[in-house]
Enzyme design. Structure first.
Site, PDB file in Angstrom:
ATOM      1  N   ARG A 330       0.833  -1.208   0.000  1.00 36.84           N
ATOM      2  CA  ARG A 330       0.000   0.000   0.000  1.00 36.84           C
ATOM      3  C   ARG A 330       0.864   1.253   0.000  1.00 36.84           C
ATOM      4  O   ARG A 330       0.496   2.265  -0.583  1.00 36.84           O
ATOM      5  CB  ARG A 330      -0.998   0.001   1.161  1.00 36.84           C
ATOM      6  CG  ARG A 330      -2.069   1.088   1.032  1.00 36.84           C
ATOM      7  CD  ARG A 330      -3.205   0.937   2.027  1.00 36.84           C
ATOM      8  NE  ARG A 330      -4.267   0.086   1.545  1.00 36.84           N
ATOM      9  CZ  ARG A 330      -5.385   0.521   0.926  1.00 36.84           C
ATOM     10  NH1 ARG A 330      -5.565   1.804   0.708  1.00 36.84           N
ATOM     11  NH2 ARG A 330      -6.293  -0.326   0.526  1.00 36.84           N
ATOM     12  N   GLU A 735      -9.727   6.533   6.930  1.00 42.92           N
ATOM     13  CA  GLU A 735      -8.284   6.744   6.909  1.00 42.92           C
ATOM     14  C   GLU A 735      -7.799   7.977   6.141  1.00 42.92           C
ATOM     15  O   GLU A 735      -6.841   8.623   6.561  1.00 42.92           O
ATOM     16  CB  GLU A 735      -7.590   5.505   6.309  1.00 42.92           C
ATOM     17  CG  GLU A 735      -7.750   4.253   7.133  1.00 42.92           C
ATOM     18  CD  GLU A 735      -7.347   3.006   6.354  1.00 42.92           C
ATOM     19  OE1 GLU A 735      -8.066   2.650   5.396  1.00 42.92           O
ATOM     20  OE2 GLU A 735      -6.319   2.422   6.686  1.00 42.92           O
TER      21      GLU A 735
HETATM   22  N1  MTE Z   1     -12.140   6.383  14.304  1.00 44.81           N
HETATM   23  C1  MTE Z   1     -12.211   6.130  15.634  1.00 44.81           C
HETATM   24  N2  MTE Z   1     -12.918   6.967  16.412  1.00 44.81           N
HETATM   25  N3  MTE Z   1     -11.568   5.059  16.182  1.00 44.81           N
HETATM   26  C2  MTE Z   1     -10.823   4.195  15.408  1.00 44.81           C
HETATM   27  O1  MTE Z   1     -10.255   3.220  15.934  1.00 44.81           O
HETATM   28  N4  MTE Z   1      -9.987   3.640  13.152  1.00 44.81           N
HETATM   29  C3  MTE Z   1      -9.663   4.171  11.831  1.00 44.81           C
HETATM   30  C4  MTE Z   1     -10.866   4.882  11.220  1.00 44.81           C
HETATM   31  N5  MTE Z   1     -11.414   5.814  12.158  1.00 44.81           N
HETATM   32  C5  MTE Z   1     -10.726   4.444  14.003  1.00 44.81           C
HETATM   33  C6  MTE Z   1     -11.439   5.563  13.492  1.00 44.81           C
HETATM   34  C7  MTE Z   1      -9.236   3.132  10.891  1.00 44.81           C
HETATM   35  S1  MTE Z   1      -7.626   2.629  10.926  1.00 44.81           S
HETATM   36  C8  MTE Z   1     -10.080   2.588   9.955  1.00 44.81           C
HETATM   37  S2  MTE Z   1      -9.537   1.478   8.827  1.00 44.81           S
HETATM   38  C9  MTE Z   1     -11.498   2.974   9.901  1.00 44.81           C
HETATM   39  O2  MTE Z   1     -11.852   3.914  10.909  1.00 44.81           O
HETATM   40  C10 MTE Z   1     -12.339   1.713  10.040  1.00 44.81           C
HETATM   41  O3  MTE Z   1     -13.690   1.975  10.103  1.00 44.81           O
HETATM   42  P1  MTE Z   1     -14.600   2.214   8.802  1.00 44.81           P
HETATM   43  O4  MTE Z   1     -14.193   1.244   7.748  1.00 44.81           O
HETATM   44  O5  MTE Z   1     -15.978   1.988   9.290  1.00 44.81           O
HETATM   45  O6  MTE Z   1     -14.351   3.647   8.391  1.00 44.81           O
HETATM   46 MO1  MOS Z   2      -7.415   0.606   9.482  1.00 40.03          MO
HETATM   47  S1  MOS Z   2      -5.372   0.712   9.513  1.00 40.03           S
HETATM   48  O1  MOS Z   2      -7.444  -0.235   7.982  1.00 40.03           O
HETATM   49  O2  MOS Z   2      -7.667  -0.632  10.631  1.00 40.03           O
END
Ligand code: MTE
Ligand code: MOS
Length: 856
Positions: A330, A735
């Site tokens: 990635r 992300e």
């Molecule tokens: N937001 C919060 N509040 N807490 C989290 O742990 N993880 C991030 C993002 N936002 C996270 C977050 C990561 S690494 C990812 S991959 C995505 O949320 C995963 O959730 P989604 O696919 O529903 O966006």
């Molecule tokens: Mo997010 S790094 O893909 O959990």
């Protein structure tokens, strides 16, 4: 009194009021109140039987050593100890590597990082277990340890084979380019610092199975690994995840070990078992964002337009593969960020070191690739004496082009987005003012300088392992008209549950609070993908929508026959069902009627992402369904005397397509941005020479606080629906905003560049801590802080006691020259010489490893 009761309106009110809180409204998080009140239940808060046993681990103190002898007699003798387990006691599978083997649940004869589990203690309390651990006497024979990317590259120690992407004749382009620029950038890792640490609670069932409560982004994988380490079939293990107190990627694979240990003990003792990692343990024993050491050589024309790029990305993976293959991939996919490289040659190395195994972290390697492109853009601009924004805009992708791995560029409005942001934030005017202000400051002997930068983000949405791009959901309608939705995604604070509930409410046009998203459980929706790659809403939202459509079709068929009307004339509207012009029933009355006529009111739903494929053997394809876009413009003030700085203002324009929940999306943008700022400015992981983490607590590892937020901060959503058929044409948001923080780093760089009249690339490192800023300022002013090619261990040693070899290699953040892995040539088959349209292939890259391949 239950604190939950007030969250629901009474039955009579529910039936009558007009609908509210549907798609596109900024509804609050479903747990907002319980988060704030402190009543949301996390695994460690669950009420457990008094007889619950507690586990603590004994950790290795050597980075690489043979374990000669473990004397655990005093551990056994300690208060409250019930059991002690070593590698020999593991009952079945011992390796819990998620994709490839390499992660033993406990070290057997050799330990490969400081913090590796050597044994586990089971006691009557958490405290007793932790205290007993300290009684162990362990004899080691130290072995040579590799602790840095440099050493791993030099000794060609890789955890997985290197991978290459290429297009065109890069070397020829470099040769004929009017200007050729070479650079390198070193990025440190990042601690996840989820507020809730790793935790598990396992309860044995009367049929010999196990119920596993864990804080994991990947319940199905925890289910599978637990089953394997205790030798049970998958159906005997149920994993339950109601919520995590943050995951950020750190609980994608690395939540599993603790669940496995609890499961083994639960089987041995036939007792409920609980385990949690306290903060210092968590920081030491779990993997982090990958440190990267990247180099590039770029050929540009007079306008700073890239003609060809030769880039090498090297990630510090730690002792085991974990997800590193996909993470370095990635990084390679994002080393262009938003810029067209007509000719490119990208190498990605996965360095094996004797350190903790690094893992997923928001962006999954993407940030480390993207920042290399942004650093390079600054480098080009300052070398040619141009406005960095002009260089960025000149290099931006155009529709019709393709990336260096063959993905076509379509529906690409980043130029519009950036220009809109530049106008909204008065970029040109403020840039002139800042240039003037810096001149004036210099003339007056003022130590302050100001900097401004506007940087874009383009982030590919989809798991690059095709198999993972599928999701399931289960929708249940009860006879009072309320609905439960369950899906494969997990809630970690990002607002996934509320968004999926909004999807379901919207499909039936009913009130959002008649819909409840319930805890993620492997016995409701099986074989789920991790909640990762920002794809939670995209995939589970579509799956839930499909379940609703199935039920709706059944209801329509029933009503058409029952009321003798055309199905097309039946409408679900505002909590009611309109039967042509004949009758209007409340949704609740209507589903009750359907139930009485024996219509099934529940359904599963399934979704797989269309269009994507990638042939890794050719490094060519369309791995991403679409790109999420955004841009940020940051202004900073630095103090050239102390290196301190503050972010004065930041304007963000981010593309989430047609937003399902603007409040949640803006929260994700703000949170992601600040977390990115932490990585690029204040968070500094420091290891001593023995490979022990020195920055192991909030006292010596600085995450951003409310005080670090931009003083003026405007966040706006780019009002454009996704051209691809995603759920309500929204875009993933989790992300991508993390990388908007590049603007802050580049603004600091811009402030420093003013000291060289913007004609010299400041050698600012990452993270730009005040120390790093000061060093860069001094270098540009021709003062000390020369760039050392090797850490200054003599100075470090002179500062540490003679009998103790614990120096700290603080110079690892210097922009050292990174060795070019010369002997590591790409195999002829990898990469493409011509910019061909990729063709779909029959057998995409599905990893051959255990279970469903796992990565982003
Ligand atoms: N937001 C919060 N509040 N807490 C989290 O742990 N993880 C991030 C993002 N936002 C996270 C977050 C990561 S690494 C990812 S991959 C995505 O949320 C995963 O959730 P989604 O696919 O529903 O966006
Ligand atoms: Mo997010 S790094 O893909 O959990």
């Amino acid at each position: 009194m239950s604190h939950h009761s007030s969250l629901f309106d009474s039955y009579s009110i529910r039936r009558q009021r007009p609908p509210k809180n549907k798609i596109g409204t900024g509804v609050k998080h479903d747990s907002a109140i319980s988060h704030v009140m402190g009543t949301a239940t996390y695994v460690d808060d669950m009420l457990k039987p008094q007889s619950t046993l507690h586990v603590a681990i004994g950790k290795s103190t050597h980075a690489h050593a043979r374990i000669l002898h473990m004397d655990l007699s005093a551990v056994w003798a300690a208060d409250g100890v019930v059991d002690v387990i070593t590698f020999q006691d593991l009952p079945a599978k011992t390796d819990i590597g998620p994709v490839f083997d390499g992660d033993p649940l406990m070290a057997d004869k050799v330990t490969e990082y400081v913090g590796q589990t050597l044994f586990a203690v089971v006691a009557t309390s958490h405290r007793a277990a932790k205290k007993a651990v300290l009684n162990a006497l362990i004899e080691y024979e130290p072995l040579a340890a590799i602790l840095t990317i440099d050493d791993a590259l030099e000794q060609e120690q890789f955890i997985r084979p290197s991978h290459f992407m290429q297009r065109g004749d890069t070397q020829a382009e470099l040769k004929s380019a009017p200007t050729r620029i070479a650079g390198h950038i070193h990025m440190l890792g990042q601690e996840h610092f989820y507020l809730e640490g790793q935790v598990s609670y396992v309860v044995p069932c009367d049929d010999g199975g196990l119920e596993v409560y864990t804080s994991s982004q990947h319940p199905s994988e925890v289910q599978q690994l637990v089953a394997e380490v205790v030798d049970l079939p998958f159906h005997a293990v149920t994993t339950i995840v109601r919520r995590m107190g943050g995951g950020f990627g750190g609980k994608e694979t690395q939540a599993a070990a603790w669940a496995c240990l609890c499961a083994i003990v639960a089987k041995r003792q036939n007792m409920p078992v609980s385990m949690r990692l306290d903060r210092q343990d968590d920081m030491v024993v779990t993997g982090k964002r990958h440190e990267f050491s990247n180099r590039y050589e770029v050929g540009v024309d007079e306008d700073g337009k890239v003609l060809g790029v030769d880039m090498q990305l090297a990630g510090l993976c730690g002792y085991s593969p974990d997800l590193s293959d996909a993470i370095v991939d990635r990084a390679m996919f994002h080393c262009d960020n938003a810029y067209y490289y007509p000719a490119a040659q990208i190498a990605g190395h996965r360095c094996k070191t004797h350190t903790v195994s690094n893992t997923a972290y928001r962006g999954f390697g993407g940030p480390q690739g993207l920042l290399t492109a942004e650093y390079m853009m600054d480098h080009i601009a300052y070398t040619l004496g141009k406005d960095p924004l002009h260089v960025r805009l000149a290099n931006l992708y155009q529709n019709g082009q393709s990336t260096h791995y063959g993905q076509p560029i379509e529906h690409f409005d980043l130029a519009t987005l950036m220009q809109t942001l530049a106008e909204d934030s008065d970029y040109d005017k403020r840039r002139q003012q800042i240039i003037e202000a810096n001149k004036k400051a210099e003339a007056e002997g003022n130590d302050k300088r100001w900097g401004l930068a506007l940087t874009p983000v383009k982030f590919g949405i989809s798991f690059t392992v095709q198999t993972l791009n599928q999701a399931g959901a289960l929708v249940l309608i009860y006879t009072d008209g309320t609905i439960q939705v369950n899906h494969g995604g997990t809630e970690m604070g990002q607002g996934l549950y509320i968004k999926i509930a909004q999807v379901v409410a919207n499909e039936f046009d009913v009130d959002l609070d008649t819909v409840k998203a319930t805890a993620t459980r492997t016995d409701k929706v099986p074989n789920t993908s991790p909640t990762a790659a920002s794809s939670g809403t995209d995939m589970n939202g579509k799956a839930a929508q499909n379940a609703c459509i199935t039920i709706k079709n059944r209801l329509l068929e029933f009503a058409a026959e029952h009321f003798q009307v055309n199905a097309e004339d039946i409408r679900f509207e505002r909590n009611h069902v309109h039967i042509g012009t004949k009758e209007v029933l409340t949704f609740a009355d209507f589903v009750l009627l359907a139930y009485q006529h024996r219509i099934s009111l529940s359904s599963t739903g399934y979704y797989k992402t269309p269009k994507i494929f990638y042939d890794r053997s050719k490094a060519w394809g369309r791995p991403f369904f679409y790109f999420a876009l955004g841009a940020a413009c940051a202004e900073v003030e630095i103090d050239t005397l102390t290196g301190e700085y503050k972010v004065l203002r930041c304007d963000i324009l981010h593309d989430v397509g047609q937003s399902i929940n603007p409040a949640v999306d803006i929260g994700q943008i703000e949170g992601g941005f600040v977390q990115g700022m932490g990585w690029l400015t204040t968070e500094e992981l420091i290891w001593d020479k023995k490979g022990t983490l020195a920055s192991n607590s909030p006292a010596n590892y600085k995450i951003p606080t409310a005080h670090d937020l931009p003083k003026q901060w405007r966040v706006k959503l780019f009002d454009r629906k996704n051209e691809e058929q995603t759920i309500y044409n929204s875009k993933a948001v989790g992300e991508p905003p993390f990388m908007l923080a590049a603007s802050v780093w580049c603004a600091i760089n811009n402030a420093i560049a003013s000291l060289g009249d913007y004609k010299q690339n400041p050698e600012l490192t990452m993270p730009a801590t005040p120390e790093a800023v000061l060093k860069a300022v001094m270098r540009l002013q021709g003062q000390a802080w020369e760039i050392a090619s090797k850490p200054d261990t003599e100075t470090i040693e002179s500062l540490t006691p003679a009998d103790d070899d614990w120096g700290i290699d603080d110079d690892r953040v210097l922009p050292q020259q990174v060795a070019h892995g010369k002997d590591i040539e790409p195999p002829a088959s990898e990469g493409q010489l011509f910019d061909e349209e990729p063709e779909a292939i029959e057998n995409p890259n599905v990893s051959t490893a255990r279970g469903p391949a796992h990565s982003e």
